[in-house]
Design an enzyme around this catalytic site. Structure first.
Site, mmCIF file in Angstrom:
data_model
loop_
_atom_site.group_PDB
_atom_site.id
_atom_site.type_symbol
_atom_site.label_atom_id
_atom_site.label_comp_id
_atom_site.label_asym_id
_atom_site.label_seq_id
_atom_site.Cartn_x
_atom_site.Cartn_y
_atom_site.Cartn_z
ATOM 1 N N CYS A 5 -31.309 -45.327 -38.039
ATOM 2 C CA CYS A 5 -30.402 -45.141 -36.915
ATOM 3 C C CYS A 5 -29.290 -46.171 -36.987
ATOM 4 O O CYS A 5 -29.369 -47.156 -37.713
ATOM 5 C CB CYS A 5 -31.152 -45.314 -35.612
ATOM 6 N N GLY A 32 -27.359 -41.693 -39.042
ATOM 7 C CA GLY A 32 -28.130 -40.750 -38.239
ATOM 8 C C GLY A 32 -27.281 -39.580 -37.824
ATOM 9 O O GLY A 32 -26.181 -39.773 -37.299
ATOM 10 N N ASN A 106 -32.807 -49.406 -33.737
ATOM 11 C CA ASN A 106 -32.868 -49.061 -35.157
ATOM 12 C C ASN A 106 -34.076 -49.778 -35.737
ATOM 13 O O ASN A 106 -34.141 -51.004 -35.700
ATOM 14 C CB ASN A 106 -31.587 -49.515 -35.858
ATOM 15 N N GLY A 107 -35.019 -48.996 -36.264
ATOM 16 C CA GLY A 107 -36.228 -49.584 -36.827
ATOM 17 C C GLY A 107 -37.439 -48.818 -36.352
ATOM 18 O O GLY A 107 -37.323 -47.703 -35.849
ATOM 19 N N CYS A 243 -34.676 -55.437 -45.497
ATOM 20 C CA CYS A 243 -34.915 -54.191 -46.247
ATOM 21 C C CYS A 243 -33.934 -54.132 -47.416
ATOM 22 O O CYS A 243 -32.726 -54.013 -47.217
ATOM 23 C CB CYS A 243 -34.706 -52.989 -45.332
ATOM 24 N N TYR A 249 -29.128 -48.179 -50.904
ATOM 25 C CA TYR A 249 -28.897 -46.777 -50.555
ATOM 26 C C TYR A 249 -28.306 -46.546 -49.171
ATOM 27 O O TYR A 249 -27.362 -45.778 -49.024
ATOM 28 C CB TYR A 249 -30.225 -46.028 -50.677
ATOM 29 N N SER A 290 -24.079 -41.676 -54.486
ATOM 30 C CA SER A 290 -24.924 -42.857 -54.384
ATOM 31 C C SER A 290 -24.944 -43.711 -55.643
ATOM 32 O O SER A 290 -25.094 -44.927 -55.569
ATOM 33 C CB SER A 290 -26.345 -42.430 -54.022
ATOM 34 N N ASP A 368 -29.475 -44.249 -57.689
ATOM 35 C CA ASP A 368 -30.028 -45.400 -56.987
ATOM 36 C C ASP A 368 -31.541 -45.338 -56.839
ATOM 37 O O ASP A 368 -32.199 -46.359 -56.678
ATOM 38 C CB ASP A 368 -29.375 -45.552 -55.601
ATOM 39 N N CYS A 404 -42.458 -45.760 -46.276
ATOM 40 C CA CYS A 404 -41.879 -46.801 -45.420
ATOM 41 C C CYS A 404 -42.385 -46.585 -44.001
ATOM 42 O O CYS A 404 -42.363 -45.465 -43.508
ATOM 43 C CB CYS A 404 -40.354 -46.707 -45.442
ATOM 44 N N CYS A 458 -41.990 -50.414 -50.033
ATOM 45 C CA CYS A 458 -42.041 -49.091 -50.652
ATOM 46 C C CYS A 458 -42.092 -49.166 -52.175
ATOM 47 O O CYS A 458 -42.402 -48.160 -52.822
ATOM 48 C CB CYS A 458 -40.837 -48.260 -50.192
HETATM 49 S S1 SF4 Z 1 -40.552 -50.255 -47.031
HETATM 50 FE FE1 SF4 Z 1 -38.703 -49.996 -48.337
HETATM 51 S S2 SF4 Z 1 -37.270 -48.764 -47.156
HETATM 52 FE FE2 SF4 Z 1 -38.850 -49.500 -45.750
HETATM 53 S S3 SF4 Z 1 -38.007 -51.376 -44.841
HETATM 54 FE FE3 SF4 Z 1 -39.220 -51.992 -46.615
HETATM 55 S S4 SF4 Z 1 -37.764 -52.017 -48.333
HETATM 56 FE FE4 SF4 Z 1 -36.804 -50.878 -46.660
#
Ligand code: SF4
Length: 490
Positions: A5, A32, A106-107, A243, A249, A290, A368, A404, A458
């Site tokens: 978001c 978003g 956002n989150g 992140c 990305y 990307s 990416d 994620c 991730c």
């Molecule tokens: S798991 Fe991957 S996409 Fe999710 S916050 Fe962590 S680094 Fe970012």
């Protein structure tokens, strides 16, 4: 993989905030596309307009004219927690005994259910199943007993997970970033006030200046007359968990996040990709859009050194950088296609190779990330159909092996092509002549960060938050959400 978001907050000296918020949301639209909304306050009452749809479709002149007040917040949403309908569209707004509250998030919280159950037991009635309403209720309850700053701190002591928030409490606008700084949030100034936004591109759109990032664990309170802001470091972070995928990305390349211009980070990742796994070929081409910055960095490094790191003798050495895939910009993004079959067709609709760039050539294709592998398989197939002699795939991030939980709809483990395959097995599936990913160390170097200060969940399967059934990459536990412990360090 879908963006999360976008949030924004604005406080101006007398000028209505609605239009600046609207323009800022336009700048954040990539974060978003499901719903958009603005909440303003005119000193007496709160005004809200929130609907499903793109920013340009959600607001007309009349809607913006009705959003009175020089302070307000906005939100663009891609659903990450809660239902895909208008009950979860944001900003979430509520009036209660201590005034009115608007909240943009956002989150993703990982302990929202615990807090929701506790608050429901205390008589709070919820209208959505999203985690943002949980934060709003918790904050509203704390505001009955504590001043604004202490109330925010009490809520921060209870919620666990990823959050960048813009909040309006009557005509006061706040920005809060979670103690690990997982999602971006920054402060900017305009001629007659201040802005808080997910990305600095939103501040640029308002002709503003980026002041700085909101620090992990920090609360920023904008003066209602637009004259400045106060800062409160409510939680001292031990280690951050930015992140890394924001840089790879999600974020706009023209945004500055945690002091790094995203475009430059992507170019540097491309340079490192060449250093780690460069392969001689005739042409380097990006997957648009990307892969573009990665490919330009990769091609630049390839012109300077050989794959083994030796300086090139010949100034014209190295592969040629070329745009070999043309994008049809009028096709919807693949992620809104619900079935695998439709997704596959969408790739063919979206990208078309330029035959003269590809035919008879060895091609290095740069992207990416690879999520399910569908797009990569289709692209390798397209290029080979078009006469490419070889297709080498290079990816500007490590393999995505796990989902994620922090707000990105990335696919389940079962859908992720790298979850249970080696790089060689993936190469075989996508039918490329070679495949290489970037290492996590190279990502950390490009971000000039310690690995331990990034979220790499991730790509490692180990997370910086206490998530049920998952490994952690640090000593971290969910907070005790009892009211006594939350208020203990007031
Ligand atoms: S798991 Fe991957 S996409 Fe999710 S916050 Fe962590 S680094 Fe970012």
């Amino acid at each position: 993989m879908t963006e999360k978001c976008g949030v924004v907050g604005v406080s101006l000296d007398g000028r209505d905030a609605a239009r600046p918020l609207y323009y800022a949301l336009y700048a954040l639209q990539h974060r978003g596309q499901e719903s958009a909304g603005i909440v303003t306050h005119d000193g007496f009452q709160q005004h809200s307009h929130v609907e499903m749809g793109l920013v340009g479709d959600v607001f007309d002149e009349g809607d913006l004219d009705a959003l009175n007040g020089s302070a307000g917040i906005g939100h663009v949403r891609y659903p990450t927690a809660g239902s895909v309908d208008d009950c979860c569209a944001q900003p979430f707004s509520v009036s209660f005994k201590s005034g009115s509250l608007g909240l943009s998030h956002n989150g993703n919280l990982v302990n929202a259910e615990e807090i929701r159950d506790e608050l429901a037991g205390l008589g709070h009635a919820f209208t959505s199943d999203g985690d943002t309403e949980v934060i709003a209720h918790d904050l509203a309850r704390n505001l009955l007993e504590a001043d604004l700053v202490r109330a925010v701190k009490r809520t921060m002591n209870r919620i666990h997970g990823s959050y960048s928030l813009t909040i309006s409490h009557d005509d006061t606008v706040l920005g809060v970033r979670d103690p690990r700084g997982n999602r971006p949030l920054c402060i900017g100034s305009v001629d007659d006030g201040y802005v808080i936004a997910s990305e600095s591109a939103a501040i640029d759109t308002l002709d503003g200046e980026l002041v700085r990032d909101v620090r992990p664990g920090e609360l920023v309170v904008l003066e209602p007359d637009g004259s400045g802001f106060d800062s409160y470091q409510l939680v001292e972070p031990d280690r951050t968990a930015h992140c890394f995928f924001e840089h790879v990305y999600f974020a706009r390349p023209d945004s500055v996040i945690d002091e790094h211009l995203v475009y430059e980070v992507r170019r540097e990742l491309g340079r490192k990709l060449w250093a780690e796994s460069g392969v001689e070929s005739d042409v380097v081409m990006p997957v648009p859009d990307s892969g573009r910055a990665f490919a330009s960095g990769y091609a630049e490094a390839a012109a300077e050194t050989t794959p083994t790191g030796e300086p090139r003798e010949d100034e014209d050495g190295g592969p040629e950088f070329a745009e070999g895939l043309m994008k049809n910009r009028y096709v919807g993004r693949t992620f809104i296609m619900p079935t695998q079959d439709e997704r596959e067709r969408a790739v063919r609709l979206k990208l078309n190779p330029i035959k003269s760039t590809v035919e008879g050539k060895s091609v290095t294709l740069i992207d990416d990330s690879i999520v399910r592998g569908t797009t990569s398989t289709q692209l390798v197939d397209l290029l080979k159909d078009c006469g490419a002699a070889e297709v080498h795939m290079r990816i500007g991030a490590p393999p995505i092996v796990a989902p994620c939980y922090m707000g990105i709809d990335m696919a389940t483990r079962g859908e992720l092509i790298a979850a249970d395959r080696s790089v060689e097995e993936i190469r075989d599936v996508i039918a490329a002549d070679s495949l290489a990913y970037l290492s996590t160390d190279a990502v950390a170097e490009a971000l000039t960060a310690e690995r331990g200060d990034l979220c790499l969940g991730c790509v490692t399967g180990e997370y910086p938050y206490d998530i049920e059934g998952e490994e952690t990459d640090r000593d971290v536990n969910r907070p005790d959400i009892g009211p006594e412990s939350a208020a203990a360090d007031d």
